[in-house]
Design an enzyme around this catalytic site. Structure first.
Site, PDB file in Angstrom:
ATOM      1  N   ARG A   1     -18.557   7.381  -4.476  1.00 16.84           N
ATOM      2  CA  ARG A   1     -17.719   7.912  -5.550  1.00 16.84           C
ATOM      3  C   ARG A   1     -16.973   6.793  -6.281  1.00 16.84           C
ATOM      4  O   ARG A   1     -16.124   6.126  -5.698  1.00 16.84           O
ATOM      5  CB  ARG A   1     -16.697   8.859  -4.921  1.00 16.84           C
TER       6      ARG A   1
ATOM      7  N   ASN B   1      -3.720  11.343   2.384  1.00 20.92           N
ATOM      8  CA  ASN B   1      -4.214  11.093   1.042  1.00 20.92           C
ATOM      9  C   ASN B   1      -4.692  12.448   0.543  1.00 20.92           C
ATOM     10  O   ASN B   1      -5.777  12.913   0.916  1.00 20.92           O
ATOM     11  CB  ASN B   1      -5.364  10.077   1.029  1.00 20.92           C
TER      12      ASN B   1
ATOM     13  N   GLU C   1       2.541   9.201   2.339  1.00 23.31           N
ATOM     14  CA  GLU C   1       1.523   9.501   1.316  1.00 23.31           C
ATOM     15  C   GLU C   1       0.802   8.200   0.958  1.00 23.31           C
ATOM     16  O   GLU C   1       1.455   7.192   0.692  1.00 23.31           O
ATOM     17  CB  GLU C   1       2.242  10.057   0.078  1.00 23.31           C
TER      18      GLU C   1
ATOM     19  N   HIS D   1      -1.556  15.961  -7.241  1.00 24.77           N
ATOM     20  CA  HIS D   1      -1.028  16.199  -8.589  1.00 24.77           C
ATOM     21  C   HIS D   1      -0.952  17.676  -8.943  1.00 24.77           C
ATOM     22  O   HIS D   1      -0.588  18.019 -10.066  1.00 24.77           O
ATOM     23  CB  HIS D   1      -1.912  15.476  -9.621  1.00 24.77           C
TER      24      HIS D   1
ATOM     25  N   HIS E   1      -2.608   6.326  -1.262  1.00 28.25           N
ATOM     26  CA  HIS E   1      -3.670   6.412  -2.270  1.00 28.25           C
ATOM     27  C   HIS E   1      -4.422   5.095  -2.305  1.00 28.25           C
ATOM     28  O   HIS E   1      -3.800   4.023  -2.253  1.00 28.25           O
ATOM     29  CB  HIS E   1      -3.089   6.692  -3.660  1.00 28.25           C
ATOM     30  N   LEU E   2      -5.734   5.188  -2.422  1.00 29.86           N
ATOM     31  CA  LEU E   2      -6.560   3.986  -2.544  1.00 29.86           C
ATOM     32  C   LEU E   2      -6.257   3.275  -3.860  1.00 29.86           C
ATOM     33  O   LEU E   2      -6.088   2.052  -3.911  1.00 29.86           O
ATOM     34  CB  LEU E   2      -8.036   4.381  -2.501  1.00 29.86           C
ATOM     35  N   SER E   3      -6.234   4.048  -4.938  1.00 34.53           N
ATOM     36  CA  SER E   3      -5.994   3.472  -6.267  1.00 34.53           C
ATOM     37  C   SER E   3      -4.496   3.511  -6.573  1.00 34.53           C
ATOM     38  O   SER E   3      -3.737   4.228  -5.909  1.00 34.53           O
ATOM     39  CB  SER E   3      -6.770   4.274  -7.319  1.00 34.53           C
TER      40      SER E   3
ATOM     41  N   PRO F   1      -9.613  16.288  -0.972  1.00 31.97           N
ATOM     42  CA  PRO F   1     -10.882  16.563  -1.645  1.00 31.97           C
ATOM     43  C   PRO F   1     -11.571  15.325  -2.207  1.00 31.97           C
ATOM     44  O   PRO F   1     -10.912  14.417  -2.718  1.00 31.97           O
ATOM     45  CB  PRO F   1     -10.489  17.512  -2.788  1.00 31.97           C
ATOM     46  N   ASN F   2     -12.882  15.334  -2.096  1.00 29.86           N
ATOM     47  CA  ASN F   2     -13.788  14.311  -2.642  1.00 29.86           C
ATOM     48  C   ASN F   2     -13.775  12.993  -1.875  1.00 29.86           C
ATOM     49  O   ASN F   2     -14.570  12.093  -2.153  1.00 29.86           O
ATOM     50  CB  ASN F   2     -13.513  14.060  -4.138  1.00 29.86           C
TER      51      ASN F   2
ATOM     52  N   ARG G   1      -3.074   4.653 -13.790  1.00 32.92           N
ATOM     53  CA  ARG G   1      -4.226   5.439 -14.255  1.00 32.92           C
ATOM     54  C   ARG G   1      -3.768   6.512 -15.256  1.00 32.92           C
ATOM     55  O   ARG G   1      -2.743   6.360 -15.896  1.00 32.92           O
ATOM     56  CB  ARG G   1      -4.956   6.019 -13.035  1.00 32.92           C
TER      57      ARG G   1
ATOM     58  N   ALA H   1      -6.796  14.736  -5.339  1.00 28.84           N
ATOM     59  CA  ALA H   1      -6.324  15.390  -6.571  1.00 28.84           C
ATOM     60  C   ALA H   1      -5.248  16.444  -6.299  1.00 28.84           C
ATOM     61  O   ALA H   1      -4.438  16.746  -7.190  1.00 28.84           O
ATOM     62  CB  ALA H   1      -7.509  16.026  -7.298  1.00 28.84           C
TER      63      ALA H   1
ATOM     64  N   ARG I   1      -2.076  11.629 -13.308  1.00 30.16           N
ATOM     65  CA  ARG I   1      -2.001  11.141 -11.920  1.00 30.16           C
ATOM     66  C   ARG I   1      -0.637  10.524 -11.595  1.00 30.16           C
ATOM     67  O   ARG I   1      -0.396  10.092 -10.465  1.00 30.16           O
ATOM     68  CB  ARG I   1      -3.094  10.099 -11.650  1.00 30.16           C
TER      69      ARG I   1
ATOM     70  N   ASP J   1       4.965  22.247   0.160  1.00 33.78           N
ATOM     71  CA  ASP J   1       5.753  23.183   0.960  1.00 33.78           C
ATOM     72  C   ASP J   1       5.373  23.106   2.441  1.00 33.78           C
ATOM     73  O   ASP J   1       6.238  23.258   3.316  1.00 33.78           O
ATOM     74  CB  ASP J   1       5.561  24.617   0.454  1.00 33.78           C
TER      75      ASP J   1
ATOM     76  N   TYR K   1     -12.388   3.285  -6.231  1.00 33.68           N
ATOM     77  CA  TYR K   1     -12.029   3.621  -4.844  1.00 33.68           C
ATOM     78  C   TYR K   1     -12.597   2.667  -3.803  1.00 33.68           C
ATOM     79  O   TYR K   1     -12.313   2.829  -2.611  1.00 33.68           O
ATOM     80  CB  TYR K   1     -12.458   5.062  -4.542  1.00 33.68           C
TER      81      TYR K   1
HETATM   82  C1  DQA Z   1      -6.521   9.258  -4.908  1.00 33.69           C
HETATM   83  C2  DQA Z   1      -5.966   9.301  -6.331  1.00 33.69           C
HETATM   84  C3  DQA Z   1      -6.066  10.703  -6.910  1.00 33.69           C
HETATM   85  O1  DQA Z   1      -5.554  10.720  -8.237  1.00 33.69           O
HETATM   86  C4  DQA Z   1      -7.511  11.155  -6.955  1.00 33.69           C
HETATM   87  O2  DQA Z   1      -7.601  12.484  -7.423  1.00 33.69           O
HETATM   88  C5  DQA Z   1      -8.193  11.003  -5.639  1.00 33.69           C
HETATM   89  C6  DQA Z   1      -7.946   9.807  -4.838  1.00 33.69           C
HETATM   90  C7  DQA Z   1      -6.575   7.816  -4.356  1.00 33.69           C
HETATM   91  O3  DQA Z   1      -6.727   7.660  -3.155  1.00 33.69           O
HETATM   92  O4  DQA Z   1      -6.491   6.856  -5.128  1.00 33.69           O
HETATM   93  O5  DQA Z   1      -9.024  11.821  -5.255  1.00 33.69           O
HETATM   94  O6  DQA Z   1      -5.679  10.015  -4.057  1.00 33.69           O
END
Ligand code: DQA
Length: 149
Positions: free
Chosen positions: A22, A78, A102, A84, A104-106, A14-15, A111, A81, A115, A91, A27
């Site tokens: 964003r 990725n 897995e 978390h 993550h950009l950040s 998502p997002n 943080r 959210a 997270r 599952d 990011y």
């Molecule tokens: C994220 C980190 C998550 O906490 C956040 O909700 C995201 C992006 C990252 O790529 O850093 O949407 O997965």
């Protein structure tokens, strides 16, 4: 040398469709399309194919993970959210039992506290967090070398 063909599902949660716009301070300024282009070039270098899929919906991501069976040999995810919050994604990854990385950009550990916990971390082969778009490229590289071992 011809390496056996591999296909990797790249899931964006998502997002992440709003990357570029964003919170660029967190990011980065690359769009999702630009990240997918970088992933495609890396995949070609690694003699691998990728299928990138983005969804804002948990169930669609679960379906995509199920759909990987028989088509893809591994998954880079990725989960945004849902990392978390989602027992369902965890599952699904455990159920298909495909090697998954897995990303993550950040740096999720640098943080907010909420997270710091990932529901999917226990069912993946490894996690890469904090390197911006490079996290995806490193994740793909790590997964391909794992699958070719
Ligand atoms: C994220 C980190 C998550 O906490 C956040 O909700 C995201 C992006 C990252 O790529 O850093 O949407 O997965």
């Amino acid at each position: 040398m011809n390496l056996p063909a591999l296909s990797i599902l790249v899931l964006h949660g998502p997002n992440l469709n709003l990357l570029g716009l964003r919170e660029p301070g967190i990011y980065g300024s690359l769009t999702l399309a630009e990240i997918n282009r970088l992933l495609n070039s890396k995949a070609m270098e690694l003699q691998t194919q990728i299928l990138p899929v983005q969804s804002n919906h948990e169930g669609v991501l679960v379906d995509a993970i199920h759909g990987a069976l028989g088509y893809h040999q591994g998954i880079v995810i990725n989960a945004g959210a849902y990392t978390h919050t989602s027992v369902a994604l965890r599952d699904a990854i455990a159920a298909v039992n495909l090697p998954t990385v897995e990303v993550h950009l950040s740096n999720i550990y640098g943080r907010e506290d909420f997270r710091h916990h990932s529901y999917i971390a226990p069912v993946v082969i490894g996690q890469i967090s904090g390197f911006g778009a490079q996290s995806y490229l490193l994740g793909l590289q790590a997964l391909v070398s794992y699958l070719r071992k």
